[in-house]
Design a protein around this motif. Structure first.
Motif, PDB file in Angstrom:
ATOM      1  N   ASN A 135       0.839  -1.143  -0.032  1.00  9.99           N
ATOM      2  CA  ASN A 135      -0.003  -0.086   0.252  1.00  9.99           C
ATOM      3  C   ASN A 135       0.955   1.202  -0.058  1.00  9.99           C
ATOM      4  O   ASN A 135       0.520   2.312   0.386  1.00  9.99           O
ATOM      5  CB  ASN A 135      -1.065  -0.103   1.104  1.00  9.99           C
ATOM      6  CG  ASN A 135      -1.991  -1.007   1.202  1.00  9.99           C
ATOM      7  OD1 ASN A 135      -2.389  -1.348   0.061  1.00  9.99           O
ATOM      8  ND2 ASN A 135      -2.239  -1.739   2.207  1.00  9.99           N
ATOM      9  N   SER A 136       2.016   1.096  -0.414  1.00 11.76           N
ATOM     10  CA  SER A 136       2.960   2.534  -0.596  1.00 11.76           C
ATOM     11  C   SER A 136       3.483   2.693  -1.897  1.00 11.76           C
ATOM     12  O   SER A 136       3.648   1.859  -2.599  1.00 11.76           O
ATOM     13  CB  SER A 136       4.222   1.956   0.618  1.00 11.76           C
ATOM     14  OG  SER A 136       4.969   3.284   0.327  1.00 11.76           O
ATOM     15  N   ALA A 137       3.540   4.018  -2.206  1.00 16.62           N
ATOM     16  CA  ALA A 137       4.124   4.595  -3.421  1.00 16.62           C
ATOM     17  C   ALA A 137       5.533   4.907  -3.159  1.00 16.62           C
ATOM     18  O   ALA A 137       6.299   5.415  -4.041  1.00 16.62           O
ATOM     19  CB  ALA A 137       3.337   5.420  -4.085  1.00 16.62           C
ATOM     20  N   ASP A 138       5.918   4.990  -1.951  1.00 15.94           N
ATOM     21  CA  ASP A 138       7.269   5.494  -1.638  1.00 15.94           C
ATOM     22  C   ASP A 138       8.382   4.438  -1.863  1.00 15.94           C
ATOM     23  O   ASP A 138       8.211   3.350  -1.343  1.00 15.94           O
ATOM     24  CB  ASP A 138       7.526   5.770   0.036  1.00 15.94           C
ATOM     25  CG  ASP A 138       6.320   6.931   0.329  1.00 15.94           C
ATOM     26  OD1 ASP A 138       6.226   7.760  -0.347  1.00 15.94           O
ATOM     27  OD2 ASP A 138       5.775   6.980   1.589  1.00 15.94           O
ATOM     28  N   MET A 139       9.202   4.897  -2.609  1.00 14.67           N
ATOM     29  CA  MET A 139      10.520   4.111  -3.082  1.00 14.67           C
ATOM     30  C   MET A 139      11.283   3.857  -1.808  1.00 14.67           C
ATOM     31  O   MET A 139      11.651   4.534  -0.847  1.00 14.67           O
ATOM     32  CB  MET A 139      10.938   4.545  -3.967  1.00 14.67           C
ATOM     33  CG  MET A 139      12.511   4.149  -4.606  1.00 14.67           C
ATOM     34  SD  MET A 139      12.265   3.163  -5.979  1.00 14.67           S
ATOM     35  CE  MET A 139      11.134   4.067  -7.126  1.00 14.67           C
ATOM     36  N   ASN A 140      11.452   2.373  -1.584  1.00 13.28           N
ATOM     37  CA  ASN A 140      12.551   1.842  -0.629  1.00 13.28           C
ATOM     38  C   ASN A 140      13.837   2.516  -0.701  1.00 13.28           C
ATOM     39  O   ASN A 140      14.340   2.492  -1.718  1.00 13.28           O
ATOM     40  CB  ASN A 140      12.658   0.417  -0.863  1.00 13.28           C
ATOM     41  CG  ASN A 140      13.503  -0.256   0.293  1.00 13.28           C
ATOM     42  OD1 ASN A 140      14.316   0.258   0.835  1.00 13.28           O
ATOM     43  ND2 ASN A 140      13.167  -1.346   0.562  1.00 13.28           N
ATOM     44  N   ALA A 141      14.206   3.381   0.156  1.00 16.89           N
ATOM     45  CA  ALA A 141      15.664   4.291   0.220  1.00 16.89           C
ATOM     46  C   ALA A 141      16.556   3.326  -0.053  1.00 16.89           C
ATOM     47  O   ALA A 141      17.534   3.957  -0.476  1.00 16.89           O
ATOM     48  CB  ALA A 141      15.513   4.764   1.588  1.00 16.89           C
ATOM     49  N   GLU A 142      16.673   2.058   0.219  1.00 14.13           N
ATOM     50  CA  GLU A 142      17.952   1.335  -0.056  1.00 14.13           C
ATOM     51  C   GLU A 142      18.253   1.295  -1.636  1.00 14.13           C
ATOM     52  O   GLU A 142      19.196   1.154  -2.027  1.00 14.13           O
ATOM     53  CB  GLU A 142      17.480  -0.104   0.274  1.00 14.13           C
ATOM     54  CG  GLU A 142      18.708  -1.257   0.091  1.00 14.13           C
ATOM     55  CD  GLU A 142      18.086  -2.637   0.498  1.00 14.13           C
ATOM     56  OE1 GLU A 142      18.600  -3.512  -0.020  1.00 14.13           O
ATOM     57  OE2 GLU A 142      17.058  -2.647   1.395  1.00 14.13           O
ATOM     58  N   TYR A 143      17.137   1.363  -2.504  1.00 12.39           N
ATOM     59  CA  TYR A 143      17.496   1.556  -3.856  1.00 12.39           C
ATOM     60  C   TYR A 143      17.637   2.847  -4.251  1.00 12.39           C
ATOM     61  O   TYR A 143      18.066   2.706  -5.715  1.00 12.39           O
ATOM     62  CB  TYR A 143      16.196   0.868  -4.656  1.00 12.39           C
ATOM     63  CG  TYR A 143      16.138  -0.522  -4.376  1.00 12.39           C
ATOM     64  CD1 TYR A 143      17.193  -1.716  -4.369  1.00 12.39           C
ATOM     65  CD2 TYR A 143      15.270  -0.989  -3.110  1.00 12.39           C
ATOM     66  CE1 TYR A 143      16.978  -2.867  -4.279  1.00 12.39           C
ATOM     67  CE2 TYR A 143      15.417  -2.252  -2.666  1.00 12.39           C
ATOM     68  CZ  TYR A 143      16.212  -3.227  -3.216  1.00 12.39           C
ATOM     69  OH  TYR A 143      16.333  -4.572  -2.910  1.00 12.39           O
ATOM     70  N   LEU A 144      17.772   3.894  -3.628  1.00 15.13           N
ATOM     71  CA  LEU A 144      17.772   5.214  -4.211  1.00 15.13           C
ATOM     72  C   LEU A 144      19.458   5.257  -4.896  1.00 15.13           C
ATOM     73  O   LEU A 144      19.448   6.039  -6.110  1.00 15.13           O
ATOM     74  CB  LEU A 144      17.715   6.459  -3.092  1.00 15.13           C
ATOM     75  CG  LEU A 144      16.044   6.280  -2.618  1.00 15.13           C
ATOM     76  CD1 LEU A 144      16.108   7.508  -1.477  1.00 15.13           C
ATOM     77  CD2 LEU A 144      14.957   6.658  -3.772  1.00 15.13           C
ATOM     78  N   PRO A 145      20.287   4.935  -4.348  1.00 16.54           N
ATOM     79  CA  PRO A 145      21.685   5.150  -4.818  1.00 16.54           C
ATOM     80  C   PRO A 145      21.776   4.535  -6.209  1.00 16.54           C
ATOM     81  O   PRO A 145      22.388   4.807  -7.231  1.00 16.54           O
ATOM     82  CB  PRO A 145      22.684   4.425  -3.990  1.00 16.54           C
ATOM     83  CG  PRO A 145      21.874   4.371  -2.661  1.00 16.54           C
ATOM     84  CD  PRO A 145      20.503   4.361  -2.788  1.00 16.54           C
ATOM     85  N   ILE A 146      21.127   3.171  -6.474  1.00 16.97           N
ATOM     86  CA  ILE A 146      21.024   2.525  -7.723  1.00 16.97           C
ATOM     87  C   ILE A 146      20.534   3.314  -8.731  1.00 16.97           C
ATOM     88  O   ILE A 146      20.848   3.583  -9.642  1.00 16.97           O
ATOM     89  CB  ILE A 146      20.283   0.984  -7.624  1.00 16.97           C
ATOM     90  CG1 ILE A 146      21.099   0.222  -6.602  1.00 16.97           C
ATOM     91  CG2 ILE A 146      20.177   0.287  -8.853  1.00 16.97           C
ATOM     92  CD1 ILE A 146      20.395  -1.122  -6.023  1.00 16.97           C
ATOM     93  N   LEU A 147      19.233   4.070  -8.368  1.00 17.39           N
ATOM     94  CA  LEU A 147      18.689   4.987  -9.468  1.00 17.39           C
ATOM     95  C   LEU A 147      19.461   6.070  -9.653  1.00 17.39           C
ATOM     96  O   LEU A 147      19.121   6.394 -10.660  1.00 17.39           O
ATOM     97  CB  LEU A 147      17.140   5.146  -8.780  1.00 17.39           C
ATOM     98  CG  LEU A 147      16.214   3.805  -8.695  1.00 17.39           C
ATOM     99  CD1 LEU A 147      14.844   3.931  -8.131  1.00 17.39           C
ATOM    100  CD2 LEU A 147      16.116   3.133  -9.887  1.00 17.39           C
ATOM    101  N   ALA A 148      20.027   6.549  -8.650  1.00  8.17           N
ATOM    102  CA  ALA A 148      20.834   7.689  -8.932  1.00  8.17           C
ATOM    103  C   ALA A 148      22.120   7.239  -9.921  1.00  8.17           C
ATOM    104  O   ALA A 148      22.310   8.330 -10.776  1.00  8.17           O
ATOM    105  CB  ALA A 148      21.398   8.350  -7.788  1.00  8.17           C
ATOM    106  N   LYS A 149      22.477   6.090 -10.083  1.00 13.09           N
ATOM    107  CA  LYS A 149      23.556   5.642 -11.118  1.00 13.09           C
ATOM    108  C   LYS A 149      23.029   5.576 -12.225  1.00 13.09           C
ATOM    109  O   LYS A 149      23.457   5.858 -13.239  1.00 13.09           O
ATOM    110  CB  LYS A 149      23.875   4.195 -10.297  1.00 13.09           C
ATOM    111  CG  LYS A 149      25.110   3.686 -11.047  1.00 13.09           C
ATOM    112  CD  LYS A 149      25.819   2.422 -10.857  1.00 13.09           C
ATOM    113  CE  LYS A 149      25.517   2.097  -9.434  1.00 13.09           C
ATOM    114  NZ  LYS A 149      26.147   0.768  -9.160  1.00 13.09           N
ATOM    115  N   MET A 150      21.494   5.142 -12.297  1.00 13.98           N
ATOM    116  CA  MET A 150      20.811   4.763 -13.458  1.00 13.98           C
ATOM    117  C   MET A 150      20.730   6.255 -13.962  1.00 13.98           C
ATOM    118  O   MET A 150      21.041   6.603 -15.288  1.00 13.98           O
ATOM    119  CB  MET A 150      19.485   4.330 -13.381  1.00 13.98           C
ATOM    120  CG  MET A 150      18.778   4.201 -14.633  1.00 13.98           C
ATOM    121  SD  MET A 150      17.189   3.814 -14.717  1.00 13.98           S
ATOM    122  CE  MET A 150      16.988   1.994 -14.092  1.00 13.98           C
TER     123      MET A 150
END
Length: 175
Positions: free
Chosen positions: A69-84
């Motif tokens: 029930n959440s649309a908040d991205m799991n913070a653990e994956y933010l660095p991976i998406l920053a790399k993308m």
């Protein structure tokens, strides 16, 4: 008769040139997509990166990107998406289609709305990392196209995801 023959020769040459120009453009597009694919594959080992025809698909297969029930991205994956985002910024002629999904725990309309919010959440992470928002398009597909069994807790976790498809200079149709 001779004038008609000259016109036919000119027309054939123009068609040949046009075809050649189109072929060069397609080759350039494929080359940029191939470069994007190779860079993502090399620099994002945590992602499943595939080149499928004229698109590059990026999926974080083991990622639990969203809680129930959440649309908040799991913070653990933010660095991976920053790399993308860094890679996408290098290839600024590419566009990104982000599709959000849910598991089956919810009504159809709730899941559709939540999946749209997840896609928008993923877009906002890329935008915060300087990817031009005009290059990013989002869709929500609810609980459609599951990648795992929705009958298990682990399967439902995997189905709460977003997928990224990278195309060369995508322009949505104006229907």
């Amino acid at each position: 008769m001779r004038n008609a023959l000259v016109l036919i020769c000119i027309a054939a040459a123009a068609l040949s040139f046009s075809s050649c120009s189109k072929t060069k453009k397609l080759a350039r597009q494929h080359s940029e997509l191939e470069d994007t694919y190779q860079t993502l594959k090399r620099d994002m080992s945590e992602a499943e990166v595939t080149l499928e025809g004229e698109k590059v698909k990026v999926v974080l297969p083991e990622a639990v990107l969203f809680n129930v029930n959440s649309a908040d991205m799991n913070a653990e994956y933010l660095p991976i998406l920053a790399k993308m985002a860094t890679i996408l910024n290098k290839y600024d002629k590419t566009s990104v289609l982000i599709t959000g999904y849910t598991d089956v725990t919810g009504t159809e309309s709730y899941n559709l709305d939540l999946s749209k919010k997840r896609a928008e959440s993923a877009k906002s992470v890329l935008v915060k990392n300087q990817v031009n928002s005009g290059r990013i398009f989002t869709w929500g597909l609810g609980d459609k196209n599951p990648v795992a069994d929705n009958k298990t807790l682990e399967g439902r976790k995997q189905n709460r995801r977003v997928e990224y498809v990278i195309l060369y200079d995508y322009k949505p149709s104006k229907e």
